[in-house]
Design a protein around this motif. Structure first.
Motif, short mmCIF file in Angstrom:
data_model
loop_
_atom_site.label_atom_id
_atom_site.label_comp_id
_atom_site.label_asym_id
_atom_site.label_seq_id
_atom_site.Cartn_x
_atom_site.Cartn_y
_atom_site.Cartn_z
N CYS A 1 76.04 138.86 -13.83
CA CYS A 1 76.27 138.48 -12.44
C CYS A 1 75.88 137.03 -12.21
O CYS A 1 76.58 136.28 -11.53
CB CYS A 1 75.48 139.38 -11.50
SG CYS A 1 76.17 141.04 -11.36
N ALA A 2 74.74 136.63 -12.76
CA ALA A 2 74.30 135.24 -12.60
C ALA A 2 75.34 134.29 -13.18
O ALA A 2 75.68 133.26 -12.58
CB ALA A 2 72.94 135.05 -13.26
N MET B 1 69.39 134.59 -6.37
CA MET B 1 68.73 135.70 -7.04
C MET B 1 67.32 135.25 -7.40
O MET B 1 67.08 134.08 -7.70
CB MET B 1 69.49 136.11 -8.31
CG MET B 1 70.89 136.64 -8.08
SD MET B 1 71.79 136.98 -9.64
CE MET B 1 70.81 138.30 -10.33
N ALA C 1 72.66 129.93 -16.23
CA ALA C 1 73.05 130.71 -15.06
C ALA C 1 71.82 131.18 -14.28
O ALA C 1 71.80 131.15 -13.04
CB ALA C 1 73.89 131.91 -15.48
N VAL C 2 70.78 131.61 -14.98
CA VAL C 2 69.55 132.04 -14.31
C VAL C 2 68.93 130.85 -13.58
O VAL C 2 68.48 130.97 -12.43
CB VAL C 2 68.56 132.65 -15.32
CG1 VAL C 2 67.20 132.87 -14.67
CG2 VAL C 2 69.11 133.95 -15.87
N GLN D 1 77.62 131.52 -11.14
CA GLN D 1 77.60 130.10 -11.50
C GLN D 1 79.01 129.58 -11.74
O GLN D 1 79.38 128.50 -11.28
CB GLN D 1 76.73 129.89 -12.75
CG GLN D 1 76.61 128.41 -13.15
CD GLN D 1 75.89 128.23 -14.47
OE1 GLN D 1 76.00 129.07 -15.37
NE2 GLN D 1 75.15 127.15 -14.60
N VAL E 1 73.90 138.58 -2.08
CA VAL E 1 74.16 137.26 -2.65
C VAL E 1 75.30 136.56 -1.91
O VAL E 1 75.18 135.40 -1.50
CB VAL E 1 74.50 137.37 -4.15
CG1 VAL E 1 75.07 136.05 -4.67
CG2 VAL E 1 73.27 137.75 -4.94
N PRO F 1 67.16 140.28 -17.10
CA PRO F 1 68.57 139.93 -17.28
C PRO F 1 69.45 141.10 -17.69
O PRO F 1 70.65 141.09 -17.40
CB PRO F 1 68.54 138.85 -18.37
CG PRO F 1 67.26 139.10 -19.11
CD PRO F 1 66.30 139.58 -18.09
N TYR G 1 70.47 128.37 -12.39
CA TYR G 1 71.33 128.06 -11.24
C TYR G 1 71.08 129.01 -10.07
O TYR G 1 70.83 128.58 -8.95
CB TYR G 1 72.80 128.11 -11.64
CG TYR G 1 73.73 127.94 -10.46
CD1 TYR G 1 74.00 126.68 -9.95
CD2 TYR G 1 74.29 129.05 -9.84
CE1 TYR G 1 74.82 126.53 -8.85
CE2 TYR G 1 75.13 128.90 -8.74
CZ TYR G 1 75.39 127.63 -8.25
OH TYR G 1 76.18 127.49 -7.15
N VAL G 2 71.13 130.33 -10.32
CA VAL G 2 71.04 131.28 -9.21
C VAL G 2 69.65 131.30 -8.60
O VAL G 2 69.50 131.51 -7.39
CB VAL G 2 71.47 132.71 -9.64
CG1 VAL G 2 72.94 132.73 -10.01
CG2 VAL G 2 70.59 133.24 -10.78
N THR G 3 68.62 131.06 -9.41
CA THR G 3 67.28 131.01 -8.83
C THR G 3 67.06 129.69 -8.11
O THR G 3 66.40 129.64 -7.07
CB THR G 3 66.21 131.22 -9.91
OG1 THR G 3 66.38 130.24 -10.96
CG2 THR G 3 66.29 132.61 -10.50
N ARG H 1 72.39 141.87 -14.59
CA ARG H 1 71.97 140.75 -13.76
C ARG H 1 72.31 139.41 -14.41
O ARG H 1 72.66 138.44 -13.73
CB ARG H 1 70.46 140.87 -13.49
CG ARG H 1 70.11 141.95 -12.49
CD ARG H 1 68.61 142.27 -12.46
NE ARG H 1 67.77 141.11 -12.29
CZ ARG H 1 67.47 140.56 -11.10
NH1 ARG H 1 67.98 141.07 -9.99
NH2 ARG H 1 66.66 139.53 -11.03
#
Length: 819
Positions: free
Chosen positions: A809-810, A669, A659-660, A814, A691, A679, A662-664, A806
């Motif tokens: 949320c990530a 994020m 997920a991290v 995703q 976002v 996180p 993906y969002v970055t 966080r």
């Protein structure tokens, strides 16, 4: 064995003297010396001729032995039946109009075999009667029977009750030469086992499927487990208008020739829902193979759809309300090793996604794609957001893509080794011409586009503008200087801070009288297999409309002429932009590593670039494949070691690692610093509004009616947009509480409203704390649980009032994007 008998039927009939030399001669060629002539009236049937293998009862005729039988006349309630097991039968229709009030006008009983010929120049009509209770067809071919249809006359079959022509289990139907018109309340031309069209003119209007091969495996008493469910077409002119599928084969659909005009459920402008019946153009349960033919397909759902799809030849013009060509597994276009840039020729004039499969391989051909969402998408929802099976492979051909979202979008790898690719996508925060989650390898061909740079390969490329390097959306020229080169998710540590204590006040639901909102809705990532995603509008892709383009840093807008020149001023490539482009990526055999090239927009230089091989970049400069210990496409980029996307607090095996990444990678994020994602920190209401604002395309003014949202705050435009769209409301007393930590139910509510408040329910009885869900958030929480976006903190605890971290949320973002 039955197929060999059927194939030899006409030849044997001629040799035995059962047919005249011209099997389709006019009536005068048939005499009592070479055939039996049978004439119908409303009250009686008369017969005379060579063959005596028939029985007459009133106006019903039964064929009991081999022979040639010529039928004419007009009867409102009669029938022709070939008895069980009788073979060597030729039925010649020579000016026959026959309707049956109780069953089919023509029936082949079990294991019978017959050739049905429409005599030259003759017009013939067979029909059942609307209103009868029997599950009927105008022509019925029972289990194990074989029927061939030919001749240069015309046969019209009217299935007023259900089907036009129907073959049961293990039945075989072949059409050749004749003009066959079918008008059916349900399926037009249907056969459970094998249906073959070799030629002729076939015109079908159907309330169900126009052409169909579908074994009745759902019959609990007599399930059909032996029929192939295959359709094979090698020629003919075929016009199909169906309320459901144009052609459906539960097994294999193989087409090597013919001219097709197929309309399914009114065409691509028809709005459909998940509850609607399938209405695809050409559909197969196993393989769909097209090696020749000319096709015009206009369908409300996918134009071509199968488990595996191969288009190696033919000319196809496709308009689809969903995917133009969809394969659950492998989609192959062209012939491996071919140098052709014209065969096959595919023109996709309208689609949600143009080409979609778990793997999409293009070897040859001329392919033009217009898509409101992704142009070419490697995805499959059953495999999840990420899988090493996802891949786009381009080895040849000429591929031109005009996409409303991502142009080339792979949830894993992209490989280009040949061909010519010109690709346009949305110039938005989440969308670009080129987008991938694995490795992009460039080793040949010609590429013009924008978005994420190659991560590996042996052919050099240039990149000018706000590009995104492999492993995350970074920048050449910067995107406001956040971590990894993207816009920062969190503001500087100023007096306002980045998070605050939970105030316990959830956002109020939308203020509309009916509780509705107006945010856009639709498919997020184009993934589908089975259940149909919410379809975007005709104007665009992600979230129901084309993402609004940013203002291009290069000044590129629709109609801009983009030119790539070498150091000597020689033009290597020219393209006309279809919209805003914040970057230009170009590669061809003319581009040499280490040499400098210039990109011009409308004749004026907008930047120069030194050609390089697939590499990774950071906001501070480019890193070669062997610099700082990092490898292209790895998580050791930007000079960081070990952690996901360079974050030391996100391990490779952490549950939120994907997920991290993906969002970055999507610039939704960023970290609290260049080395920390944080996180376990809480997510603020302002941060989530930002976002969703970025996902929407960022179009609002930096203004707000909330007294605690300054117009200079980094989140002001986002909060203003979210409020105007009904996605968020205040926490009371004209306040938004931007720094308050968001709760899990608040996060669910914002995602639900952003998606357009779709109607869905879920069983939450396993959770013991559902009483803690606020009334305004109940539907949102149900929807998020039903869609797999929100899961419990444990098997019995949903924790709706807990603050969302966080990492949580990530993960939810995703999952939301994967719908």
């Amino acid at each position: 064995m039955k197929k060999k008998l059927l194939a030899a039927l006409l030849a044997s009939a001629l040799a035995a003297g059962m047919l005249p030399t011209s099997a389709c001669a006019v009536s005068s060629a048939y005499t009592s010396s070479n055939a039996t002539l049978i004439s119908f009236t409303d009250s009686a049937v008369t017969a005379d001729g060579k063959f005596s293998g028939y029985e007459i009862e009133g106006t019903d005729v039964s064929i009991t032995a081999a022979g040639t039988y010529v039928f004419s006349g007009d009867c409102d309630d009669g029938s022709i039946t070939v008895k069980k097991g009788v073979t060597g039968v030729t039925l010649v229709l020579n000016g026959l109009t026959l309707t049956n009030a109780d069953s089919a006008a023509i029936t082949l009983n079990k294991t019978a075999e017959a050739a049905l010929i429409a005599a030259a120049g003759s017009e013939n009509t067979v029909a059942d009667t609307a209103g009868v209770n029997d599950e009927n067809a105008a022509v019925k071919v029972k289990s194990g029977a074989s029927l061939s249809l030919s001749g240069t006359g015309t046969l019209t079959a009217c299935g007023n009750v259900k089907n036009g022509i129907k073959g049961a289990s293990d039945a075989v139907i072949t059409v050749d030469e004749m003009t066959l018109n079918i008008d059916a309340a349900d399926d037009g031309l249907s056969c459970d086992d094998e249906l073959t069209i070799k030629g002729g003119r076939v015109n079908i209007t159907a309330g169900g499927d126009a052409v169909k091969a579908s074994p009745d495996t759902d019959d609990t008493e007599n399930p059909d487990t032996t029929s192939l469910g295959s359709v094979t077409i090698s020629g003919g002119t075929i016009t199909l208008e169906a309320a459901e599928d144009g052609i459906q084969a539960d097994g294999d659909l193989t087409i090597s020739g013919g001219t097709f005009a197929v309309t399914a459920n009114g065409g691509h402008t028809t709005t459909i829902s998940d509850e609607d019946a399938s209405c695809k153009g050409l559909k197969a349960g196993k393989t769909l193979t097209v090696s020749g033919g000319t096709f015009t397909v206009d369908s409300a759902d996918d134009a071509l759809h199968a488990n595996d799809v191969t288009v190696s030849g033919g000319t196809l013009t496709l308009a689809s309300g969903d995917d133009a060509v969809h394969a659950d597994n492998d989609l192959v276009v062209g012939v491996q090793g071919s140098s052709s840039t014209s065969n096959p020729k595919i023109s996709i004039t309208a689609s949600c996604e143009g080409l979609e499969g778990t793997t999409v391989s293009v070897y040859s051909g001329d392919i033009d794609v217009v898509a409101s969402d992704d142009g070419v998408n490697a995805a499959n929802s059953e495999l999840g957001e990420h899988s090493d099976k996802f891949a786009i492979n381009i080895a040849g051909g000429d591929l031109y893509i005009d996409a409303g979202s991502d142009g080339l979008d792979s949830n894993n790898d992209i490989s280009i080794t040949g061909g010519r690719v010109e690709v346009y996508g949305a110039d938005a925060m989440m969308d670009a011409a080129i987008d991938y989650d694995g490795t992009f390898t460039l080793s040949g061909g010609t590429l013009f586009g924008a978005g994420m740079e190659p991560g590996a390969g042996t052919q050099a490329y240039i990149a000018v503008g706000e590009t995104s390097p492999s492993g995350g959306k970074g920048s050449h020229g910067g995107m406001d200087g956040g971590a990894n080169g993207g816009q920062g998710m969190t503001p500087p540590n100023d007096a306002g801070g980045t998070a605050g204590a939970t105030n316990g006040n959830p956002p109020t639901p939308p203020a509309n009288a009916d509780g509705s909102t107006t945010p856009p809705s639709g498919d997020q990532n184009g993934q589908q297999s089975g259940a149909r995603p919410e379809k975007p509008s005709n104007e665009g892709g992600q979230q129901g409309g084309k993402p609004t383009n940013r203002e291009s840093a290069l000044g590129i807008e629709k109609g801009s002429v983009i030119t790539v020149q070498d150091a000597d001023g020689r033009t290597l490539y020219t393209a006309t932009a279809l919209g805003s482009m914040s970057s230009v990526i170009f590669s061809s055999s003319d581009i040499k590593e280490g040499e400098t090239y210039t990109v011009l927009v409308d004749g004026a230089s907008v930047g120069t670039a030194t050609a390089k091989l697939g590499t990774s970049s950071s906001s501070s400069g480019s890193l070669g494949p062997d610099q700082n210990g990092g490898q292209p496409g790895s998580d050791q980029q930007n000079g960081q070691q070990g952690g996901v996307s360079g974050f030391q607090d996100v391990g490779q095996n952490d549950w939120f690692a994907s997920a991290v990444r993906y969002v970055t990678g999507k610039s939704l994020m960023n970290g609290e610093s260049t080395t920390a994602f944080a996180p376990n920190e809480n997510m603020s209401r302002a941060m989530l509004a930002t976002v969703l604002y970025r996902m929407s395309g960022e179009t609002a003014e930096a203004d707000s009616s909330f007294r605690d949202v300054s117009s200079s705050a980094y989140y002001a435009a986002a909060v203003n947009w979210a409020s105007s769209e009904g996605i968020v409301n205040g926490t009371g007393a004209n306040a938004f509480s931007p720094n308050a930590s968001i709760t899990r139910e608040q996060l669910a509510a914002m995602l639900y409203r952003y998606a357009g408040e779709p109607s869905v329910s879920a069983d939450l009885s396993a959770y013991t704390d559902t009483v803690d869900i606020s009334p305004y958030a109940s539907k949102a929480v149900e929807w998020c649980v039903a869609k797999g976006i929100l899961s419990g903190e444990s098997a019995t605890r949903l924790a709706p009032q807990d603050t969302a971290t966080r990492a949580e949320c990530a993960a939810m973002l995703q999952r939301f994007a994967a719908l």
